[in-house]
Design an enzyme around this catalytic site. Structure first.
Site, PDB file in Angstrom:
ATOM      1  N   HIS A   4      -0.645 -11.679  -0.002  1.00 27.51           N
ATOM      2  CA  HIS A   4      -1.975 -11.021  -0.069  1.00 27.51           C
ATOM      3  C   HIS A   4      -2.952 -12.050  -0.799  1.00 27.51           C
ATOM      4  CE1 HIS A   4      -2.147  -9.536  -4.109  1.00 27.51           C
ATOM      5  NE2 HIS A   4      -0.979  -9.063  -4.001  1.00 27.51           N
TER       6      HIS A   4
ATOM      7  N   GLU B 167      -4.662  -6.405 -11.823  1.00 32.60           N
ATOM      8  CA  GLU B 167      -5.784  -6.449 -10.937  1.00 32.60           C
ATOM      9  C   GLU B 167      -6.834  -6.020 -12.057  1.00 32.60           C
ATOM     10  OE1 GLU B 167      -6.333  -3.750  -7.654  1.00 32.60           O
ATOM     11  OE2 GLU B 167      -8.049  -4.899  -6.861  1.00 32.60           O
TER      12      GLU B 167
ATOM     13  N   HIS C 115     -11.122  -9.324  -3.544  1.00 38.25           N
ATOM     14  CA  HIS C 115     -11.958  -9.028  -2.317  1.00 38.25           C
ATOM     15  C   HIS C 115     -13.467  -8.666  -3.174  1.00 38.25           C
ATOM     16  CE1 HIS C 115     -11.091  -4.745  -3.652  1.00 38.25           C
ATOM     17  NE2 HIS C 115      -9.681  -5.287  -3.561  1.00 38.25           N
TER      18      HIS C 115
ATOM     19  N   ASP D 205     -11.338  -0.468  -9.236  1.00 32.01           N
ATOM     20  CA  ASP D 205     -10.027  -0.950  -8.516  1.00 32.01           C
ATOM     21  C   ASP D 205      -9.123  -1.536  -9.695  1.00 32.01           C
ATOM     22  OD1 ASP D 205      -7.973  -1.632  -6.830  1.00 32.01           O
ATOM     23  OD2 ASP D 205      -9.300  -2.944  -5.665  1.00 32.01           O
TER      24      ASP D 205
ATOM     25  N   TYR E 201       5.988 -10.172  -5.600  1.00 34.42           N
ATOM     26  CA  TYR E 201       6.882  -8.997  -4.758  1.00 34.42           C
ATOM     27  C   TYR E 201       8.055  -9.641  -4.755  1.00 34.42           C
ATOM     28  CZ  TYR E 201       2.156  -7.788  -4.756  1.00 34.42           C
ATOM     29  OH  TYR E 201       0.750  -7.511  -5.170  1.00 34.42           O
TER      30      TYR E 201
ATOM     31  N   ASP F 129      -1.832   1.113  -8.889  1.00 37.68           N
ATOM     32  CA  ASP F 129      -3.251   0.509  -8.391  1.00 37.68           C
ATOM     33  C   ASP F 129      -4.088   1.766  -8.172  1.00 37.68           C
ATOM     34  OD1 ASP F 129      -5.348  -0.809  -7.060  1.00 37.68           O
ATOM     35  OD2 ASP F 129      -3.874  -1.852  -5.506  1.00 37.68           O
TER      36      ASP F 129
ATOM     37  N   ARG G  87       1.854  -6.592  -9.892  1.00 36.56           N
ATOM     38  CA  ARG G  87       0.183  -6.893  -9.742  1.00 36.56           C
ATOM     39  C   ARG G  87      -0.481  -6.752 -10.761  1.00 36.56           C
ATOM     40  NH1 ARG G  87      -0.063  -4.585  -4.940  1.00 36.56           N
ATOM     41  NH2 ARG G  87      -1.277  -2.902  -5.579  1.00 36.56           N
TER      42      ARG G  87
ATOM     43  N   HIS H 259       0.754  -1.266  -0.044  1.00 32.85           N
ATOM     44  CA  HIS H 259       0.029   0.244  -0.120  1.00 32.85           C
ATOM     45  C   HIS H 259       0.888   1.439  -0.073  1.00 32.85           C
ATOM     46  CE1 HIS H 259      -3.889  -2.270   1.409  1.00 32.85           C
ATOM     47  NE2 HIS H 259      -3.751  -2.284   0.334  1.00 32.85           N
TER      48      HIS H 259
ATOM     49  N   HIS I  29     -13.078  -2.326  -0.847  1.00 27.81           N
ATOM     50  CA  HIS I  29     -13.189  -3.563   0.002  1.00 27.81           C
ATOM     51  C   HIS I  29     -14.517  -3.849   0.430  1.00 27.81           C
ATOM     52  CE1 HIS I  29      -8.469  -3.474   0.796  1.00 27.81           C
ATOM     53  NE2 HIS I  29      -8.929  -3.318  -0.581  1.00 27.81           N
TER      54      HIS I  29
ATOM     55  N   GLU J 194      -6.778 -10.216  -8.380  1.00 22.52           N
ATOM     56  CA  GLU J 194      -5.432  -9.335  -8.158  1.00 22.52           C
ATOM     57  C   GLU J 194      -4.199  -9.903  -7.627  1.00 22.52           C
ATOM     58  OE1 GLU J 194      -5.506  -6.319  -5.050  1.00 22.52           O
ATOM     59  OE2 GLU J 194      -7.566  -6.623  -4.797  1.00 22.52           O
TER      60      GLU J 194
END
Ligand code: GLY
Ligand code: MN
Ligand code: MN
Length: 444
Positions: A350, A408, A354, A271, A388, A260, A406, A243, A361, A384
């Site tokens: 992760h 998504e 979601h 998203d 990493y 993102d 990533r 994040h 979320h 997603e």
């Protein structure tokens, strides 16, 4: 602009009231205004549950739904019109507007709520309310209940039960109507254009915030007031901070940049994450990791259909990523065993997605009775997966370190699978390189 119609808000209120026990009342406050610093407020965003039932955009409002009430079941408390305040802060609906434009059966000034709401609660056996979400309002509600209790000797009947309003509402919100899906597609289309614009603008020598500005430009131009969450523009090893929010590092030739970001339309989120090379060409290592994440995402899409359970898509990504990391020499061992001992977690820490809706979320249970929920048409979710590789991961060869990828997308579950709402952004290595090359040759 695509918006939710008043008739749909009315249908939602009816659907909620049908689930409430006879002789009950539901009470829901609007989101409070939050102060940022002296005389400055954060941009106002309505509470999602309140928005879902009313579409009413103002703060200082309270909804009461009272099934069977003779003088109207849908009661709204809101600010009174006030020419002086409206001169400074903008128009208010007032009680007349609450009835005329938002379909309230009855509307009262918010300043009169202490005198009126206890009378509406009195005689109702159960109060549906989301306890704990707004401590200030919790205290007010207890005050009103106590006011009724203090009058029992005069014959007043206080409610004897509280019901969890959020539980009823959140299950409703999990299933999106065709109109909601249209709004989510509109948000997704704007966000897709924003990601394309950022790819086209990317150059070594710019900073992450230049690309954030490109995103914001498309969001606003598309009519979105706000991003659905703080945009992440993370280049190089910053992509390994899940994040990351600083968005202020220089873009360097040879690095990837992970974006993102998604906008919000009529309180519905999009998203999207895309990862692309700052200068338009993937290195062999970047390409290998990217294509592995892309394969994991494709495997997840295949596990999203009615009857499949929530976790199947995640499990599919774990299998593809673990097997791929073994093939690339980043993990060693037997795939089933590596999955069993979660050896992939230092690279993929992760979940694959979601619920998505009014909240990025979004609400809705993931398990029912302790087991993963089965997917049903109308549910919206993100897909997603990511890999990493920490810059200081000593267990892999140096050439892999600091790569973060990533990808998504947002999907809705359909009758026989899922529909991708965010397909408007290129995703294969060839597509991304072609888009970026075309932008460069135009600029030259
Ligand atoms: N943008 C937050 C997330 O992808 O979950
Ligand atoms: Mn997400
Ligand atoms: Mn995201």
């Amino acid at each position: 602009m695509t918006r939710i119609a008043q008739s749909e808000y009315a249908r939602r209120r009816q659907a909620l009231m049908q689930q409430m026990v006879p002789g009950s009342i539901a009470i829901l406050p609007a989101a409070p205004v939050h102060v940022r610093n002296r005389d400055v407020e954060y941009d106002y965003r309505q509470d999602s549950d309140f928005q879902y039932l009313t579409g009413f955009p103002e703060p200082e409002a309270v909804l009461a739904l009272i099934p069977g009430r003779e003088h109207g079941e849908y009661v709204l408390f809101c600010r009174e019109r006030n020419p002086e305040r409206e001169l400074w802060d903008g128009l208010r609906a007032g009680q007349e507007g609450a009835v005329r434009d938002y379909g309230a059966d009855d509307a009262f000034p918010i300043d009169d709520i202490d005198d009126i709401l206890p009378g509406l609660i009195e005689g109702r056996s159960r109060v549906y309310y989301a306890l704990g979400a707004n401590p200030e309002f919790d205290r007010q509600l207890v005050g009103w209940i106590n006011a009724i209790r203090s009058k029992v000797r005069q014959g007043a009947t206080p409610p004897s039960e509280f019901g969890a309003l959020d539980h009823l509402l959140h299950d409703m919100r999990l299933f999106k109507s065709p109109a909601e899906i249209e709004v989510m597609k509109a948000a997704a289309a704007i966000s897709a254009r924003a990601h394309v614009r950022a790819m086209q603008a990317s150059r070594a020598g710019l900073s992450e915030y230049h690309l954030e500005a490109e995103l914001d430009y498309e969001f606003r131009k598309g009519g979105a007031r706000l991003p659905a969450y703080g945009s992440i523009v993370a280049s190089g090893r910053n992509a390994c901070i899940l994040h990351y929010r600083e968005n202020d590092a220089p873009l360097r030739d040879g690095d990837l940049v992970l974006i993102d970001a998604g906008c919000e339309i009529d309180c519905y989120a999009s998203d999207i994450t895309r990862t692309f090379p700052v200068s338009g060409r993937f290195s062999p290592e970047q390409k290998a990791i990217y294509e592995l994440v892309l394969a994991a995402q494709a495997a997840a899409f295949a596990e999203i259909a009615p009857g499949k359970h929530w976790n199947q898509a995640h499990e599919a990504t774990v299998r593809v990523i673990t097997a791929g990391l073994v093939e690339l020499g980043l993990l060693a061992g037997e795939v089933d065993q590596l999955i069993e001992c979660e050896a992939y977690k230092p690279f993929y820490m992760h979940r694959a997605g979601h619920w998505l809706g009014m909240d990025v979320h979004d609400v809705g249970d993931y398990k029912i009775g302790g087991v993963w929920r089965e997917l049903e048409p109308g549910m919206c979710l993100t897909v997603e997966p990511g890999i990493y590789i920490a810059h200081d991961n000593q267990s892999v060869a140096e050439r892999w370190r600091g790569i973060g990828v990533r990808i998504e997308d947002d999907v809705v579950v359909t009758a026989d699978g899922c529909e991708i709402l965010t397909a408007g952004v290129p995703k294969t290595v060839a597509e991304i390189e072609a888009l970026m090359a075309a932008a460069r040759s135009q600029a030259a």
